[in-house]
Design a protein around this motif. Structure first.
Motif, PDB file in Angstrom:
ATOM      1  N   ASP A  63       0.821  -1.221   0.000  1.00  0.00           N
ATOM      2  CA  ASP A  63       0.000   0.000   0.000  1.00  0.00           C
ATOM      3  C   ASP A  63       0.845   1.258   0.000  1.00  0.00           C
ATOM      4  O   ASP A  63       0.307   2.359  -0.145  1.00  0.00           O
ATOM      5  CB  ASP A  63      -0.916   0.000   1.227  1.00  0.00           C
ATOM      6  N   ASN A  72      -0.870   2.149  -6.141  1.00  0.00           N
ATOM      7  CA  ASN A  72      -2.222   2.655  -5.918  1.00  0.00           C
ATOM      8  C   ASN A  72      -2.992   1.659  -5.036  1.00  0.00           C
ATOM      9  O   ASN A  72      -3.039   0.461  -5.339  1.00  0.00           O
ATOM     10  CB  ASN A  72      -2.889   2.830  -7.284  1.00  0.00           C
ATOM     11  N   GLN A  73      -3.601   2.169  -3.986  1.00  0.00           N
ATOM     12  CA  GLN A  73      -4.170   1.261  -2.988  1.00  0.00           C
ATOM     13  C   GLN A  73      -5.420   0.525  -3.480  1.00  0.00           C
ATOM     14  O   GLN A  73      -5.731  -0.563  -2.991  1.00  0.00           O
ATOM     15  CB  GLN A  73      -4.401   2.034  -1.677  1.00  0.00           C
ATOM     16  N   GLN A  74      -6.115   1.111  -4.451  1.00  0.00           N
ATOM     17  CA  GLN A  74      -7.252   0.407  -5.052  1.00  0.00           C
ATOM     18  C   GLN A  74      -6.741  -0.706  -5.978  1.00  0.00           C
ATOM     19  O   GLN A  74      -7.260  -1.817  -5.986  1.00  0.00           O
ATOM     20  CB  GLN A  74      -8.127   1.384  -5.858  1.00  0.00           C
ATOM     21  N   GLU A  75      -5.682  -0.386  -6.725  1.00  0.00           N
ATOM     22  CA  GLU A  75      -5.079  -1.401  -7.605  1.00  0.00           C
ATOM     23  C   GLU A  75      -4.500  -2.544  -6.781  1.00  0.00           C
ATOM     24  O   GLU A  75      -4.528  -3.705  -7.182  1.00  0.00           O
ATOM     25  CB  GLU A  75      -3.970  -0.778  -8.474  1.00  0.00           C
ATOM     26  N   LYS A  76      -3.944  -2.190  -5.644  1.00  0.00           N
ATOM     27  CA  LYS A  76      -3.344  -3.227  -4.781  1.00  0.00           C
ATOM     28  C   LYS A  76      -4.400  -4.257  -4.376  1.00  0.00           C
ATOM     29  O   LYS A  76      -4.144  -5.465  -4.376  1.00  0.00           O
ATOM     30  CB  LYS A  76      -2.718  -2.604  -3.539  1.00  0.00           C
ATOM     31  N   LYS A  77      -5.593  -3.775  -4.046  1.00  0.00           N
ATOM     32  CA  LYS A  77      -6.656  -4.716  -3.624  1.00  0.00           C
ATOM     33  C   LYS A  77      -7.007  -5.668  -4.775  1.00  0.00           C
ATOM     34  O   LYS A  77      -7.231  -6.858  -4.566  1.00  0.00           O
ATOM     35  CB  LYS A  77      -7.883  -3.946  -3.156  1.00  0.00           C
ATOM     36  N   LYS A  78      -7.031  -5.115  -6.004  1.00  0.00           N
ATOM     37  CA  LYS A  78      -7.345  -5.986  -7.148  1.00  0.00           C
ATOM     38  C   LYS A  78      -6.221  -7.002  -7.380  1.00  0.00           C
ATOM     39  O   LYS A  78      -6.464  -8.165  -7.681  1.00  0.00           O
ATOM     40  CB  LYS A  78      -7.538  -5.141  -8.413  1.00  0.00           C
ATOM     41  N   GLU A  93       1.659   6.789   0.052  1.00  0.00           N
ATOM     42  CA  GLU A  93       0.811   6.895   1.241  1.00  0.00           C
ATOM     43  C   GLU A  93       1.182   8.150   2.045  1.00  0.00           C
ATOM     44  O   GLU A  93       2.346   8.363   2.372  1.00  0.00           O
ATOM     45  CB  GLU A  93       0.974   5.606   2.082  1.00  0.00           C
TER      46      GLU A  93
END
Ligand code: SR1
Ligand code: MG
Length: 396
Positions: A153, A157-163, A310
């Motif tokens: 993170d 990108n934290q949204q990309e990380k979740k994917k 971050e």
């Protein structure tokens, strides 16, 4: 009439692997090809195909629908081949110098076709022969630092990380580690495998409540912390090396987990090799542990300072805390790996290959004492020198 070949899964033979390589156009027309199945790991088939004239080669790795080390009674997902090829490609986007090139992958056949690394040697084999691989730890420290940072993170990108984390959900392979590394060796479980002479030592471990509690805490971390993309099985058998090159292979266990896990597995396998050597030849292994940690912390810290996405990254004390916790966890994970490679299902040739039974049993008892102390005293080690101290203190 056109014959459409549907790629229905079947285990390849040497002939079929050769035909596949030709069909994929990986060799020039009419090349005299020699194919050998060379897989000596626990899970997969590995075909080495070489053009006898040019000496150019490729590797076709194919997952079997069961764990080869046990047999067909232990079914295992073929999806691990997709995880492996995706992990190699993801790692290559950060550290192409440390992974083989992937030429082709096919989900239905569960294969990954990749660069032939036969000019290198599996690091475990070389270390057992007494090689030292001077750059091994510099390379592995950088490999872990960059893959961990850029998949965290803080580095993406934290949204990309979740994917990305979703695409690496790997329940069956994680369960193998949850069972074989974190659970079975600490209980009287039928997967365990050790010499009768070790039974009193092993039973003492099973009765050790303090050890069991700390192993449980480490397992919980492994189960719950989706911090960074891990290789997931970073022992010295998953590394090809020479004096100046290092390549990490076999990331079929890849998943999002605690940052200290790959470090801990690598440390443990260096320790397992040190356990097999006379005292006078152990120093390069401890130097590798120091160097891995030094390179990891300096590369990771530099990326954190210069590339973090971050807001809190610049908060004084946060990076120190992340590194401190990574170290403590790595020490504990190393302890679990040392114990499981000694009394669990999948052993290592470093210890099992010690010819003299008396010496082999002594090294294994040493491993159990060392593994235990690494787990229960992980928060007190205060730096990589602690590995040397515990190694000496557990010698007898
Ligand atoms: C059933 S698989 C046994 C071991 O082999 C792999 O390399 C992993 O280390 C796994 O735990
Ligand atoms: Mg493997």
């Amino acid at each position: 009439m056109t014959i459409v070949q549907s790629a229905v899964y079947e285990p390849l033979t040497e002939q079929k692997a050769t035909a596949l390589a030709v069909r994929l156009g990986l060799f020039r027309d009419g090349a005299p090809l020699l194919c050998r199945e060379i897989g000596d790991g626990n899970l997969n088939l590995v075909f080495h195909i070489v053009d006898q004239e040019t000496k150019q080669g490729i590797i076709i790795k194919q997952a079997l629908p069961y764990a080869k080390v046990v047999g067909e009674s232990w079914p295992l997902t073929l999806k691990r081949a997709v995880i492996e090829s995706n992990a190699l490609r993801t790692f290559a986007s950060y550290v192409p110098q440390y992974v083989p090139n992937v030429y082709y992958s096919d989900e239905s056949l569960a294969i990954t076709v990749m660069e032939d690394l036969s000019h290198l040697q599996i690091a475990r084999k070389g270390l057992i022969e007494g090689k030292t691989y001077p750059l091994l730890s510099r390379h592995i420290g950088e490999f872990i630092a960059k893959t961990a940072f850029y998949t965290s993170d803080f580095g993406m990108n934290q949204q990309e990380k979740k994917k990305l984390a979703q695409s690496f959900v790997n329940p069956e392979l994680c369960k193998i580690t949850e069972d074989l590394v974190f659970t079975d060796p600490f209980f009287d479980h039928d997967t365990n495998n050790f010499e009768d002479e070790l039974r009193p030592d092993v039973e003492a471990l099973w009765e050790d409540d303090r050890l069991r509690l700390e192993a449980a805490k480490l397992k919980r971390k492994f189960l719950t912390e989706a911090d960074v993309l891990l290789h997931g099985d970073l022992h010295t058998g998953s590394i090809f090396a020479s004096d100046d090159e290092t390549k990490v292979i076999d990331p079929e266990f890849a998943f999002y987990g605690p940052i200290g896990f790959d470090l801990g597995q690598f440390f443990a396998n260096l320790l397992l090799n040190a356990l097999s050597r006379p005292e006078s030849e152990r120093r390069p292994l401890f130097d590798h542990i120091d160097q891995t940690w030094d390179v990891f912390t300096s590369v990771f810290s530099e990326l954190w300072r210069t590339e973090s996405v971050e807001t809190y990254a610049a908060t004084p004390g946060l990076l120190d805390e992340v590194l401190r916790q990574a170290f403590v966890d790595a020490v504990g994970f190393a302890g679990c790996e040392v114990i499981r490679r000694t009394i669990g299902l999948a052993h290592v040739a470093d210890l099992d290959g010690i010819d003299q039974k008396v010496e082999r049993l002594a090294a294994k008892r040493h491993a159990l004492r060392l593994g235990r102390r690494l787990i229960v005293e992980r928060a007190e080690l205060a730096g990589t020198d602690g590995f040397r101290r515990l190694f000496v203190e557990t010698e007898r």
